[in-house]
Scaffold this motif. Structure first.
Motif, PDB file in Angstrom:
ATOM      1  N   VAL A 147       0.801  -1.226   0.000  1.00 46.19           N
ATOM      2  CA  VAL A 147       0.000   0.000   0.000  1.00 46.19           C
ATOM      3  C   VAL A 147       0.842   1.288   0.000  1.00 46.19           C
ATOM      4  N   PRO A 148       1.883   1.385   0.848  1.00 48.54           N
ATOM      5  CA  PRO A 148       2.690   2.610   0.792  1.00 48.54           C
ATOM      6  C   PRO A 148       3.299   2.857  -0.595  1.00 48.54           C
ATOM      7  N   PHE A 149       3.672   1.768  -1.286  1.00 51.11           N
ATOM      8  CA  PHE A 149       4.212   1.943  -2.644  1.00 51.11           C
ATOM      9  C   PHE A 149       3.155   2.439  -3.594  1.00 51.11           C
ATOM     10  N   ALA A 150       1.982   1.886  -3.400  1.00 53.14           N
ATOM     11  CA  ALA A 150       0.874   2.304  -4.259  1.00 53.14           C
ATOM     12  C   ALA A 150       0.714   3.814  -4.141  1.00 53.14           C
ATOM     13  N   TRP A 151       0.865   4.331  -2.920  1.00 47.11           N
ATOM     14  CA  TRP A 151       0.742   5.770  -2.739  1.00 47.11           C
ATOM     15  C   TRP A 151       1.797   6.509  -3.558  1.00 47.11           C
ATOM     16  N   VAL A 152       3.063   6.087  -3.452  1.00 42.74           N
ATOM     17  CA  VAL A 152       4.132   6.777  -4.196  1.00 42.74           C
ATOM     18  C   VAL A 152       3.825   6.768  -5.678  1.00 42.74           C
ATOM     19  N   ALA A 153       3.496   5.596  -6.194  1.00 40.53           N
ATOM     20  CA  ALA A 153       3.295   5.458  -7.629  1.00 40.53           C
ATOM     21  C   ALA A 153       2.099   6.285  -8.106  1.00 40.53           C
ATOM     22  N   LEU A 154       0.999   6.232  -7.364  1.00 36.55           N
ATOM     23  CA  LEU A 154      -0.217   6.915  -7.824  1.00 36.55           C
ATOM     24  C   LEU A 154      -0.134   8.424  -7.620  1.00 36.55           C
ATOM     25  N   THR A 155       0.417   8.847  -6.502  1.00 43.09           N
ATOM     26  CA  THR A 155       0.467  10.285  -6.217  1.00 43.09           C
ATOM     27  C   THR A 155       1.455  11.006  -7.123  1.00 43.09           C
ATOM     28  N   ALA A 156       2.514  10.298  -7.515  1.00 41.11           N
ATOM     29  CA  ALA A 156       3.519  10.924  -8.372  1.00 41.11           C
ATOM     30  C   ALA A 156       2.927  11.364  -9.709  1.00 41.11           C
ATOM     31  N   VAL A 157       1.879  10.677 -10.151  1.00 45.59           N
ATOM     32  CA  VAL A 157       1.276  11.037 -11.444  1.00 45.59           C
ATOM     33  C   VAL A 157      -0.098  11.674 -11.254  1.00 45.59           C
ATOM     34  N   ASP A 158      -0.361  12.121 -10.016  1.00 52.32           N
ATOM     35  CA  ASP A 158      -1.660  12.721  -9.725  1.00 52.32           C
ATOM     36  C   ASP A 158      -1.548  14.243  -9.762  1.00 52.32           C
ATOM     37  N   ALA A 159      -2.428  14.885 -10.534  1.00 53.55           N
ATOM     38  CA  ALA A 159      -2.379  16.345 -10.639  1.00 53.55           C
ATOM     39  C   ALA A 159      -2.693  17.007  -9.310  1.00 53.55           C
ATOM     40  N   ASP A 160      -3.511  16.301  -8.491  1.00 54.96           N
ATOM     41  CA  ASP A 160      -3.975  16.905  -7.243  1.00 54.96           C
ATOM     42  C   ASP A 160      -3.621  15.966  -6.086  1.00 54.96           C
TER      43      ASP A 160
END
Lengths: 303, 295
Positions: free
Chosen positions: B47-60
């Motif tokens: 889950v913590p990795f999922a955060w890094v990966a998803l937030t890095a490409v999230d505009a907001d």
């Protein structure tokens, strides 16, 4: 013919090449001596002085004998930081990583379980991550403004917002350290479990032993050596943890997560008491040595 | 169609029933339990990795794991920000230089330790391993003062030397083991063909210790790249900061955390060791775990 020639040629070569050895070992010995061994020895000496980073003592440090050590052993702050280090090691290394690592290793040994390969790879991931990234990602998960992943999950269950880093700082850093360390435990236990013959476990199951009994009376005694070796390794690593905790809490709130490593850093670089910080390092090292020798003994007993 | 469908499960259960011991409900519960455990552990790790990966490409991007409104803007901002490319470059310079120095010294030293018998060889091997038992925070204070005395603090050179030395004991142990496995006869044959000792090292040893060298390179690089404490203590100039310190500063300096850029930075920061890990993992397994995992 060739071998005779090689043998007769060798002594001459060897004698002439005696001088090569310093050339080969020199760079390594020099580097290790200056940057690893000298600091360790110098640290012991500094612990016997009142060296300061700034101020009058910075210019003229005095030899004060064991005064630093006496002060430290009478200091509640220092003893508390040692206690917190003990707590941190106990929960994250000895309890958390060992138990979860063992669970992961046992799961990987279960024959009929599907998706083991993927599971093994996923558990390995946290080990590869630099400690700064580990801290950063967990800071996001635990973020307390009600917008972190943890708080979103809690909201799903109708629970109010939590601020784990403020309210349960030690538990938080323990969990994060467990997260980073499961993989090593899993790898080491997996290797140890491989060495236990399947027949041994199967025959015990045939005789009516439960899975728990098999684990307790057959598996565990057989992997005792690797388990203690792992405990030794992980204790050393855990006592050395700095960045992971410092990044998240800087030892706080209050002194809630001021481990010995952070205490040393604060004393030396924040309060500029280099002598005191060095003495604390020496005490930490001696304690670690005693603990290490105890583990080594326990490991040897029945290997 | 319907008939075969009805027969099939019967045929499957009938022969499978007897050999398996007969506690079907219990074994179902057990399996469910094991799958649940596996899923929970996997989630905990991922889950913590999922955060890094998803937030890095999230505009907001925020601190929550969520589906991103896709954008590459965070990366653009990371690389166009005035300070951050410098941080990345510093990390690259220090890590590559320290790894190269570590491997060069380690290869020569390990060769000496493997091929020559001299007094104190075993003591040296155990001594360097034992000294590594001291946790880094316990020696960092003295290291800092020594560096100040040698005027090596706050410089690339000092950090590189310190990092290369810190990882050297492991490299020496790893490479000594690898070189031990290369038969000395191969080298002797090369000497007879007119090679010097160093020529023989280059032509015979080097090509054969590839896996060990790869493993040592990976371990050293990861150690230097991920190190936080040593640069934090040794460096004072922001110009010299590696990414680890840069991330720490930008995380703690402002109350308003820019999660998107931080996640992008974390991803960039993780990339080099991850790529190295993918390429060299086989070697690592073969050389360092070779003994334990038995092949």
């Amino acid at each position: 013919m060739t071998t005779a020639k090689a043998l007769s040629g060798r002594p001459i070569r060897r004698r002439r090449e005696r001088g090569v050895l310093p050339l080969l070992l020199g760079p390594s010995v020099l580097l290790i001596a200056v940057f690893v061994i000298a600091p360790a020895g110098y640290g012991v000496y500094l612990g016997l002085t009142d060296t300061q980073l700034t101020g009058w003592a910075a210019r003229d440090p005095q030899f004060v004998g064991l005064e630093n050590f006496r002060n430290l052993l009478g200091s509640e702050d220092f003893l508390a930081s040692l206690g917190r280090t003990g707590e941190f090691v106990l929960w994250s290394a000895i309890v958390g990583q060992t138990v979860l690592g063992m669970v992961a290793a046992l799961l990987l040994r279960t024959k009929w379980l599907r998706g083991k390969g993927l599971f093994g790879a996923l558990v390995l991931l946290p080990m590869v991550v630099p400690e700064v990234v580990a801290s950063l990602t967990w800071a996001s998960v635990l973020s307390s403004n009600g917008d972190g992943t943890l708080n979103r999950l809690l909201a799903l269950f109708g629970s109010g917002a939590a601020a784990p880093l403020q309210d349960h700082p030690m538990a938080s850093v323990v969990i994060i350290n467990v997260w980073r360390g499961i993989a090593l435990a899993m790898i080491m236990f997996q290797a140890a479990l491989e060495d236990i013959p399947d027949e041994l476990i199967e025959s015990a199951r045939m005789d009516g032993a439960s899975a728990l009994q098999v684990f307790r009376h057959i598996t565990l005694p057989l992997i005792r050596g690797p388990v203690f070796l792992y405990l030794l390794l992980t204790t050393i690593t855990t006592v050395g943890v700095f960045g992971l905790v410092y990044f998240l809490t800087q030892g706080g709130p209050g002194q809630g997560t001021e481990l010995a490593s952070i205490y040393i850093f604060h004393r030396a670089f924040q309060y500029s008491q280099i002598g005191l910080g060095s003495a604390a390092s020496v005490i930490l090292f001696v304690l670690l040595m005693i603990l290490g020798l105890t583990y080594a003994r326990l490991a040897k007993v029945e290997v | 169609m319907a008939a075969t469908h009805a027969v099939e499960p019967q045929a499957a259960t009938a022969p499978a029933g007897p050999p398996r011991r007969r506690t079907p409900t219990w074994s179902v519960v057990q399996r469910a339990l094991q799958y649940t455990l596996m899923a929970l552990l996997a989630l905990f790790c991922v889950v913590p990795f999922a955060w890094v990966a998803l937030t890095a490409v999230d505009a907001d991007g925020g601190p929550t794991v969520r589906l991103p409104a896709f954008t590459a803007d965070n990366f653009v901002r990371f690389f166009t920000d005035s300070g951050t490319p410098r941080l990345f470059l510093n990390s690259v310079i220090v890590s590559f230089a320290a790894t190269a120095l570590n491997l060069a010294c380690g290869l020569l030293g390990a060769y000496g330790l493997s091929r020559y018998r001299f007094r104190g060889r075993r003591t040296f091997m155990f001594g360097i391993l034992l000294i590594r038992v001291i946790p880094p925070p316990a020696t960092i204070v003295a290291l800092y003062l020594l560096m100040v005395k040698m005027e090596l603090d706050d410089s690339y050179l000092g950090l590189i030397l310190a990092e290369a030395a810190a990882a050297l004991p492991i490299t020496l142990w790893l490479l000594k083991g690898t070189i031990d496995a290369v038969p000395a006869e191969l080298e002797e044959a090369a000497w007879l063909d007119g090679n010097t000792r160093f020529g023989a090292i280059r032509r015979i040893i080097l090509p054969l210790v590839g896996p060990g060298l790869g493993a040592a390179a990976m371990l050293t690089f990861m150690h230097v790249w991920g190190d936080f404490l040593t640069p934090l203590v040794l460096l004072q100039s922001p110009d010299l900061y590696p990414l680890s310190i840069g991330l720490f500063r930008s995380f703690t300096a402002f109350h308003q955390v820019d999660w998107g850029v931080l996640a992008a930075s974390a991803l960039v920061y993780m990339a080099p060791p991850a790529v190295l890990y993918i390429f060299l993992r086989r070697h690592l397994m073969r050389s360092s775990l070779g003994g334990a995992v038995k092949g």
